[in-house]
Design a protein around this motif. Structure first.
Motif, mmCIF file in Angstrom:
data_model
loop_
_atom_site.group_PDB
_atom_site.id
_atom_site.type_symbol
_atom_site.label_atom_id
_atom_site.label_comp_id
_atom_site.label_asym_id
_atom_site.label_seq_id
_atom_site.Cartn_x
_atom_site.Cartn_y
_atom_site.Cartn_z
ATOM 1 N N TRP A 245 0.814 -1.235 -0.187
ATOM 2 C CA TRP A 245 0.163 -0.035 -0.004
ATOM 3 C C TRP A 245 1.043 1.160 -0.073
ATOM 4 O O TRP A 245 1.807 1.510 0.842
ATOM 5 C CB TRP A 245 -0.955 0.053 1.297
ATOM 6 C CG TRP A 245 -1.903 -0.890 1.211
ATOM 7 C CD1 TRP A 245 -3.236 -0.606 0.781
ATOM 8 C CD2 TRP A 245 -2.161 -2.197 1.232
ATOM 9 N NE1 TRP A 245 -4.190 -1.680 0.748
ATOM 10 C CE2 TRP A 245 -3.328 -2.755 0.848
ATOM 11 C CE3 TRP A 245 -1.365 -3.334 1.562
ATOM 12 C CZ2 TRP A 245 -3.800 -3.989 0.963
ATOM 13 C CZ3 TRP A 245 -1.626 -4.686 1.607
ATOM 14 C CH2 TRP A 245 -2.872 -5.023 1.493
ATOM 15 N N CYS A 246 0.578 2.219 -0.950
ATOM 16 C CA CYS A 246 1.535 3.189 -1.045
ATOM 17 C C CYS A 246 1.279 4.311 0.180
ATOM 18 O O CYS A 246 -0.157 4.360 0.514
ATOM 19 C CB CYS A 246 0.903 3.804 -2.461
ATOM 20 S SG CYS A 246 1.769 5.643 -2.578
ATOM 21 N N THR A 247 2.463 4.778 0.948
ATOM 22 C CA THR A 247 1.961 5.459 2.087
ATOM 23 C C THR A 247 1.417 6.857 1.540
ATOM 24 O O THR A 247 1.165 7.525 2.814
ATOM 25 C CB THR A 247 3.390 5.603 2.816
ATOM 26 O OG1 THR A 247 4.435 5.788 2.023
ATOM 27 C CG2 THR A 247 3.861 4.308 3.423
ATOM 28 N N LYS A 248 1.946 7.439 0.567
ATOM 29 C CA LYS A 248 1.270 8.808 0.311
ATOM 30 C C LYS A 248 0.046 8.868 -0.196
ATOM 31 O O LYS A 248 -0.695 9.695 0.338
ATOM 32 C CB LYS A 248 2.295 9.321 -1.086
ATOM 33 C CG LYS A 248 2.235 10.827 -1.227
ATOM 34 C CD LYS A 248 3.010 11.224 -2.315
ATOM 35 C CE LYS A 248 2.566 12.791 -2.486
ATOM 36 N NZ LYS A 248 3.087 13.235 -3.912
ATOM 37 N N CYS A 249 -0.595 7.912 -1.226
ATOM 38 C CA CYS A 249 -1.905 7.978 -1.539
ATOM 39 C C CYS A 249 -2.824 6.899 -0.940
ATOM 40 O O CYS A 249 -3.912 6.936 -0.921
ATOM 41 C CB CYS A 249 -2.004 7.991 -3.005
ATOM 42 S SG CYS A 249 -1.477 6.480 -3.706
ATOM 43 N N GLY A 250 -2.110 5.933 -0.355
ATOM 44 C CA GLY A 250 -3.005 4.935 0.407
ATOM 45 C C GLY A 250 -3.512 3.832 -0.738
ATOM 46 O O GLY A 250 -4.082 2.910 -0.186
ATOM 47 N N ARG B 138 8.317 4.939 -9.039
ATOM 48 C CA ARG B 138 7.662 5.823 -8.908
ATOM 49 C C ARG B 138 6.148 5.695 -8.873
ATOM 50 O O ARG B 138 5.765 4.972 -10.034
ATOM 51 C CB ARG B 138 7.826 7.226 -9.664
ATOM 52 C CG ARG B 138 7.193 8.467 -9.411
ATOM 53 C CD ARG B 138 7.274 9.303 -10.624
ATOM 54 N NE ARG B 138 8.916 10.150 -10.389
ATOM 55 C CZ ARG B 138 8.937 10.917 -9.587
ATOM 56 N NH1 ARG B 138 8.218 11.739 -9.201
ATOM 57 N NH2 ARG B 138 10.102 11.419 -9.648
ATOM 58 N N HIS B 139 5.390 5.557 -7.919
ATOM 59 C CA HIS B 139 3.871 5.559 -8.153
ATOM 60 C C HIS B 139 3.189 6.805 -8.767
ATOM 61 O O HIS B 139 3.961 7.596 -8.994
ATOM 62 C CB HIS B 139 3.380 5.364 -6.585
ATOM 63 C CG HIS B 139 1.906 4.699 -6.512
ATOM 64 N ND1 HIS B 139 0.878 4.885 -5.790
ATOM 65 C CD2 HIS B 139 1.403 3.749 -7.437
ATOM 66 C CE1 HIS B 139 -0.101 4.509 -6.037
ATOM 67 N NE2 HIS B 139 0.159 3.540 -6.993
ATOM 68 N N HIS B 140 2.150 6.294 -9.298
ATOM 69 C CA HIS B 140 1.304 7.387 -10.215
ATOM 70 C C HIS B 140 1.304 8.628 -9.436
ATOM 71 O O HIS B 140 1.027 9.801 -10.166
ATOM 72 C CB HIS B 140 0.125 7.146 -11.027
ATOM 73 C CG HIS B 140 -0.862 6.444 -10.265
ATOM 74 N ND1 HIS B 140 -1.611 7.520 -9.565
ATOM 75 C CD2 HIS B 140 -1.253 5.306 -9.785
ATOM 76 C CE1 HIS B 140 -2.535 6.652 -8.839
ATOM 77 N NE2 HIS B 140 -2.306 5.271 -9.281
ATOM 78 N N CYS B 141 1.082 8.777 -7.854
ATOM 79 C CA CYS B 141 0.949 9.845 -7.189
ATOM 80 C C CYS B 141 2.312 10.693 -7.091
ATOM 81 O O CYS B 141 1.945 11.810 -6.428
ATOM 82 C CB CYS B 141 0.338 9.249 -5.899
ATOM 83 S SG CYS B 141 1.525 8.624 -4.882
ATOM 84 N N GLY B 142 3.167 10.008 -7.598
ATOM 85 C CA GLY B 142 4.556 10.870 -7.429
ATOM 86 C C GLY B 142 5.464 10.415 -6.284
ATOM 87 O O GLY B 142 6.549 10.514 -6.084
ATOM 88 N N CYS B 143 4.809 9.083 -5.386
ATOM 89 C CA CYS B 143 5.639 8.488 -4.302
ATOM 90 C C CYS B 143 6.527 7.691 -5.034
ATOM 91 O O CYS B 143 6.570 6.920 -5.688
ATOM 92 C CB CYS B 143 4.627 7.914 -3.485
ATOM 93 S SG CYS B 143 5.301 7.212 -1.995
ATOM 94 N N ILE B 144 7.749 7.834 -4.470
ATOM 95 C CA ILE B 144 8.834 6.788 -4.812
ATOM 96 C C ILE B 144 8.938 5.669 -3.800
ATOM 97 O O ILE B 144 8.932 5.906 -2.619
ATOM 98 C CB ILE B 144 10.311 7.607 -4.711
ATOM 99 C CG1 ILE B 144 10.430 8.946 -5.393
ATOM 100 C CG2 ILE B 144 11.529 6.661 -4.979
ATOM 101 C CD1 ILE B 144 10.432 8.421 -6.973
HETATM 102 ZN ZN LIG Z 1 0.740 6.525 -4.394
#
Ligand SMILES: [Zn+2]
Length: 153
Positions: free
Chosen positions: A58-63, A93-99
């Protein structure tokens, strides 16, 4: 324009460093060029590869959940050794920008999420949901193990 230059203009472009003895055919050379693009940071030890996420994260930035098997272009670099096995780190890089950074764990034949994501959503994966009895109190745990009647009451 000389006839030679005109002929060249109609043909494939031969890069100034193209050397048939060294590079073989032009296609082979261009193939190396494709790799060169992926290897543009090879001087820093980074090669771009397709990385397949080894487990749900789970992406920590966008969840957002990133399912196991999802693929990303990732920077691959060696960051050390475990005995004689190389430890690789993959940054994508996730599409939300999170690495999101994941690295191999040769000791456990697994992968570790270094940053940017978590293996589980916090608070969701409780023991009850996982279908196991959570034993928080050591005394109770002891009693459960020793007293079959208490266990079944
Ligand atoms: Zn994300």
């Amino acid at each position: 324009m000389s006839s030679l230059a005109a002929a060249r203009a109609d043909n494939f472009y031969y890069a100034p460093d193209f050397d048939p003895d060294k590079h073989g055919t032009l296609n082979k050379y261009n193939g190396q060029h494709a790799l060169r693009d992926r290897a543009k940071n090879i001087d820093k030890g980074i090669l771009v590869i397709r990385f397949e996420v080894p487990f749900h994260i789970w992406c920590t930035k966008c969840g957002e959940k990133i399912a196991q098997g999802e693929r990303f272009n990732a920077d691959k670099r060696g960051i050390g050794h475990y005995h004689s096995t190389r430890i690789w780190q993959f940054s994508m890089r996730h599409h939300c920008g999170c690495i999101i950074t994941i690295q191999s764990d040769p000791k456990h034949c697994d992968y570790i999420v270094v940053e940017g994501a978590k293996k589980k959503v916090e608070g969701v994966q409780s023991a009850a949901e996982a279908g196991v009895i959570e034993l928080t109190d050591d005394a109770e745990k002891e009693r459960l193990l020793k007293d079959p009647i208490y266990r079944h009451s």
